[in-house]
Design an enzyme around this catalytic site. Sequence first.
Site: not given
Ligand code: MRU
Length: 346
Positions: A197, A238
């Site tokens: 990401q 999250d």
């Molecule tokens: O697995 P993902 O890409 O959904 O994980 C995303 C994250 O851990 C982000 O840091 C979190 O969702 C915050 S997004 C504003």
Amino acid sequence: MSNEHDSLRAIVWNNDALQLLDQRVLPHETRYLTLRSAEEIANAIREMVVRGAPAIGITAAFGVVLAARHAVAQDQNNWKSLIKKDFQLLAASRPTAVNLFWALAKMQKIVDNSNSYDDTVLLNEAQRIYDVDIADNYRMGELGAAFIEPHSNVLTHCNTGSLATGGYGTALGVIRSAYRAGNLSQIFADETRPWMQGSRLTAWELLQDHIPVTLIVEGAAASLMRDKSIRWVIVGADRITANGDVANKIGTYNLAVLAKYHGVKFMVVAPTSTIDMNLPNGESIPIEQRAPSEILQIKGQQISAVGANAWNPAFDVTPASLIDVIVTERGVVQTPALEKMQALFL
Ligand code: MRU
């Protein structure tokens, strides 16, 4: 707000369908997928077409709008019971980001309170969740950027920007605001294995918005903190529990431990829709375990020794004691603890 540094929107409602920028193929391809049912939307969330806690919540809310339309077309008098299975499908798509359950609860309330089916009321609620998220991100951008002194180097993890939210972003929103204020010397982002990401999404998003970024491998974080005088690590969340523990992308906890050792400040940026006051601490957060193949293979091609196992938790929990400040749209919580978190909701 000028859109020079805020040009991207990954979620687009289009009258009878939801369009999602497919984050699995970025940065090489920019393609929007058109989704027409709650089932398609649940799959898109599970398969990472859309990801990031607030974006997952917004997407699920529009999924309920589509679910209700299908249910009414099937049986106008029975639509409320027909959409139950769609609520369940959406809720089962990913377990950790509490924004998903928060948004579904908001949509459920609209369903419960409606005597008869009204598409506009449901659509307005989904659109409101979307619009409020962007407004909250602008506010958090200002509040968080106020902590960043001139000439700061910062490090971020995963993607927390327009791709992960309605727009602007949480941690990346703070970085956008601090950059606009002229206070950032260098922005570092780590690759964020295994979904990349950081290197695929954060780097692409910042460059789209004319903000320079330098990538590191995750193993370089300690050296970076020592050699590049990093002032802040800035991450999203999250799920944040009542005591201020934070679940976020795997590797966040590593950075918090390293930051403490190197005297680097640690900031978490998340709207109150990410706070779960029902859970006392991080031990009770459900942590998503994803397929070993995400580690063992890249794009379907085996990269590890055949026969090796892999442990692949998607998130980890950073204890509140390692966090200097949590920034929300309702205000900031420094050295988080239960009473201070409770005060956000008074
Ligand atoms: O697995 P993902 O890409 O959904 O994980 C995303 C994250 O851990 C982000 O840091 C979190 O969702 C915050 S997004 C504003």
